[in-house]
Design a protein around this motif. Structure first.
Motif, mmCIF file in Angstrom:
data_model
loop_
_atom_site.group_PDB
_atom_site.id
_atom_site.type_symbol
_atom_site.label_atom_id
_atom_site.label_comp_id
_atom_site.label_asym_id
_atom_site.label_seq_id
_atom_site.Cartn_x
_atom_site.Cartn_y
_atom_site.Cartn_z
ATOM 1 N N LEU A 1 5.346 -4.819 7.936
ATOM 2 C CA LEU A 1 5.137 -3.552 7.238
ATOM 3 C C LEU A 1 5.277 -2.384 8.203
ATOM 4 O O LEU A 1 5.955 -1.398 7.914
ATOM 5 C CB LEU A 1 3.745 -3.530 6.594
ATOM 6 C CG LEU A 1 3.585 -4.331 5.300
ATOM 7 C CD1 LEU A 1 2.124 -4.462 4.915
ATOM 8 C CD2 LEU A 1 4.349 -3.657 4.164
ATOM 9 N N GLN A 2 4.658 -2.511 9.370
ATOM 10 C CA GLN A 2 4.728 -1.412 10.329
ATOM 11 C C GLN A 2 6.147 -1.181 10.823
ATOM 12 O O GLN A 2 6.628 -0.053 10.894
ATOM 13 C CB GLN A 2 3.795 -1.698 11.506
ATOM 14 C CG GLN A 2 2.347 -1.414 11.135
ATOM 15 C CD GLN A 2 1.378 -1.882 12.177
ATOM 16 O OE1 GLN A 2 1.663 -2.840 12.895
ATOM 17 N NE2 GLN A 2 0.235 -1.237 12.268
ATOM 18 N N VAL B 1 8.214 0.380 7.912
ATOM 19 C CA VAL B 1 7.876 1.786 7.661
ATOM 20 C C VAL B 1 8.435 2.663 8.774
ATOM 21 O O VAL B 1 8.945 3.763 8.535
ATOM 22 C CB VAL B 1 6.343 1.964 7.549
ATOM 23 C CG1 VAL B 1 5.978 3.437 7.610
ATOM 24 C CG2 VAL B 1 5.841 1.350 6.257
ATOM 25 N N GLU B 2 8.397 2.144 9.988
ATOM 26 C CA GLU B 2 8.830 2.933 11.128
ATOM 27 C C GLU B 2 10.355 3.078 11.161
ATOM 28 O O GLU B 2 10.880 4.150 11.439
ATOM 29 C CB GLU B 2 8.337 2.225 12.390
ATOM 30 C CG GLU B 2 8.450 3.025 13.667
ATOM 31 C CD GLU B 2 7.987 2.185 14.845
ATOM 32 O OE1 GLU B 2 8.679 2.190 15.870
ATOM 33 O OE2 GLU B 2 6.960 1.484 14.720
ATOM 34 N N HIS C 1 15.133 3.713 6.742
ATOM 35 C CA HIS C 1 15.380 5.043 6.172
ATOM 36 C C HIS C 1 16.608 4.931 5.272
ATOM 37 O O HIS C 1 17.182 3.849 5.119
ATOM 38 C CB HIS C 1 15.601 6.065 7.291
ATOM 39 C CG HIS C 1 16.608 5.596 8.280
ATOM 40 N ND1 HIS C 1 17.942 5.637 8.020
ATOM 41 C CD2 HIS C 1 16.459 4.990 9.490
ATOM 42 C CE1 HIS C 1 18.594 5.103 9.037
ATOM 43 N NE2 HIS C 1 17.717 4.700 9.942
ATOM 44 N N LEU D 1 6.904 -0.306 -1.674
ATOM 45 C CA LEU D 1 6.204 0.283 -0.530
ATOM 46 C C LEU D 1 7.126 1.200 0.270
ATOM 47 O O LEU D 1 6.743 2.300 0.659
ATOM 48 C CB LEU D 1 5.641 -0.811 0.376
ATOM 49 C CG LEU D 1 4.482 -1.623 -0.210
ATOM 50 C CD1 LEU D 1 4.121 -2.780 0.714
ATOM 51 C CD2 LEU D 1 3.266 -0.745 -0.451
ATOM 52 N N LEU D 2 8.357 0.757 0.517
ATOM 53 C CA LEU D 2 9.246 1.540 1.368
ATOM 54 C C LEU D 2 9.807 2.774 0.664
ATOM 55 O O LEU D 2 10.041 3.796 1.299
ATOM 56 C CB LEU D 2 10.384 0.660 1.881
ATOM 57 C CG LEU D 2 9.915 -0.457 2.823
ATOM 58 C CD1 LEU D 2 11.054 -1.392 3.142
ATOM 59 C CD2 LEU D 2 9.332 0.138 4.092
ATOM 60 N N GLU D 3 9.996 2.674 -0.659
ATOM 61 C CA GLU D 3 10.555 3.821 -1.371
ATOM 62 C C GLU D 3 9.479 4.814 -1.761
ATOM 63 O O GLU D 3 9.687 6.014 -1.726
ATOM 64 C CB GLU D 3 11.232 3.364 -2.675
ATOM 65 C CG GLU D 3 12.583 2.728 -2.475
ATOM 66 C CD GLU D 3 13.090 2.089 -3.766
ATOM 67 O OE1 GLU D 3 12.677 2.496 -4.865
ATOM 68 O OE2 GLU D 3 13.889 1.143 -3.666
ATOM 69 N N ASN E 1 5.672 4.408 -1.344
ATOM 70 C CA ASN E 1 4.305 4.486 -0.848
ATOM 71 C C ASN E 1 4.178 3.944 0.577
ATOM 72 O O ASN E 1 3.499 2.944 0.828
ATOM 73 C CB ASN E 1 3.384 3.715 -1.821
ATOM 74 C CG ASN E 1 1.987 4.309 -1.843
ATOM 75 O OD1 ASN E 1 1.601 4.991 -0.897
ATOM 76 N ND2 ASN E 1 1.234 4.039 -2.884
ATOM 77 N N LYS E 2 4.822 4.624 1.509
ATOM 78 C CA LYS E 2 4.750 4.171 2.901
ATOM 79 C C LYS E 2 3.320 4.262 3.431
ATOM 80 O O LYS E 2 2.919 3.471 4.284
ATOM 81 C CB LYS E 2 5.673 5.025 3.778
ATOM 82 C CG LYS E 2 7.147 4.684 3.565
ATOM 83 C CD LYS E 2 8.023 5.310 4.652
ATOM 84 C CE LYS E 2 9.454 4.791 4.542
ATOM 85 N NZ LYS E 2 10.327 5.324 5.575
ATOM 86 N N ALA F 1 1.633 1.113 2.636
ATOM 87 C CA ALA F 1 2.125 0.034 3.506
ATOM 88 C C ALA F 1 1.372 0.044 4.831
ATOM 89 O O ALA F 1 0.942 -1.003 5.330
ATOM 90 C CB ALA F 1 3.622 0.193 3.742
#
Lengths: 198, 198
Positions: free
Chosen positions: A46-47, A50-51, A54, B31-33, B35-36, B39
């Motif tokens: 997840l980290q 998220v990082e 894009h 989550l990525l689109e 609600n980061k 996450a």
């Protein structure tokens, strides 16, 4: 009742779509009792995601590279562009193997009440891409919801200067579908879109 | 098809109980689109929990403290001890409000083939606790599965020197249960455990 850290974990797992209190509790205890390694792997993924994830600079799909795998594949058909609502739509179309061109992913539908306008869907980037590249056909494959149709109509209006063809995917009775179980709107599309048999 | 980091995330989310490929994909993209922040909260909670949660020194439930909230509550009935299989059983009993004593959580059932023996269930600690403290009743509330019954029988045998009462929770037709939908084994328990009406 649960210890505070476990309660936090349960509350946060409930953010996952389709996960309520019972599932979140089950997940939390499963991970902590039986699979701490998996818990750490999930946390780490997840980290990392998220990082590093894009939007692709060319089609707006999610990727960790500047340009996604599909846009970077020069062997695809450069004459067609398919506009879809979400990455899931791209994977469904790719799995069918029916389409070999490039994509543009809106990541949503126009919804002025929710503050989602043309800019949020990257439409300026879409029109720039259409002007710059040499597409001969643009296929609108947004979904059949009210928002999807509205988005398709907006894009069609904005593309009036496009020299190639703009098409919409066909809607009708799905293959293997039993007529009696098909809803009225779909039947309506199936009838209004009927074709003469050569 | 998915970018490698997203594919990793999907693969790791599939470790969650009840989550297959489709759900994991949906969760990852949601989550990525959209609600980061969620996450990161999930990732952080998982790491905190894995790092800090361990067994309560007294009852073996999961907690971040040395002693869990229930064991630390001195207002409870110190004369009864309830032996259960998992933390979820404790929460079910606590929510019913029917029991006010202390618990001992086995975190599983005896299963020699899977390498789960008395030590894995903390039974030496249970017997030490029973010897040290002054319980008058020990309630066996392990489940009705073959493993649960086997575990209960093993504990009953080992407790032959216990001066108080050892009881087993009653099995029978659940309240509001329609007889015709109750399985045969439950009906068997209901009949063999029948009581005279005063």
């Amino acid at each position: 009742m649960h210890s505070p850290l476990i309660q936090d974990l349960i509350n946060h797992l409930k953010y996952l779509p389709g996960v309520g209190n019972k599932s979140a509790t089950r997940m939390a205890y499963y991970l902590l009792e039986q699979n701490k390694a998996a818990a750490l792997k999930i946390a780490n993924s997840l980290q990392q995601a998220v990082e590093k994830i894009h939007h692709c600079e060319s089609c707006r799909i999610l990727t960790e590279n500047k340009i996604c795998q599909i846009c970077a594949d020069l062997s695809r058909d450069e004459k067609t562009l398919c506009i879809v609502g979400s990455p899931a739509d791209v994977f469904a179309i790719e799995q069918s193997g029916i389409f070999k061109g490039y994509y543009f992913v809106l990541m949503g539908s126009l919804s002025p009440l929710d503050g989602i306008g043309p800019n949020e869907l990257g439409l300026p980037k879409l029109f720039e891409k259409v002007n710059k590249e040499n597409f001969q056909e643009i296929i609108l494959a947004t979904s059949t919801t009210v928002e999807g149709e509205g988005t398709a109509n907006y894009i069609i209006n904005e593309l009036h200067d496009f020299s190639g063809t703009v098409t919409r995917i066909a809607f009708g009775v799905p293959l293997g579908g039993d007529l009696e179980y098909v809803d009225g709107s779909t039947l309506g599309h199936a009838f209004s879109g009927r074709k003469p048999i050569s």
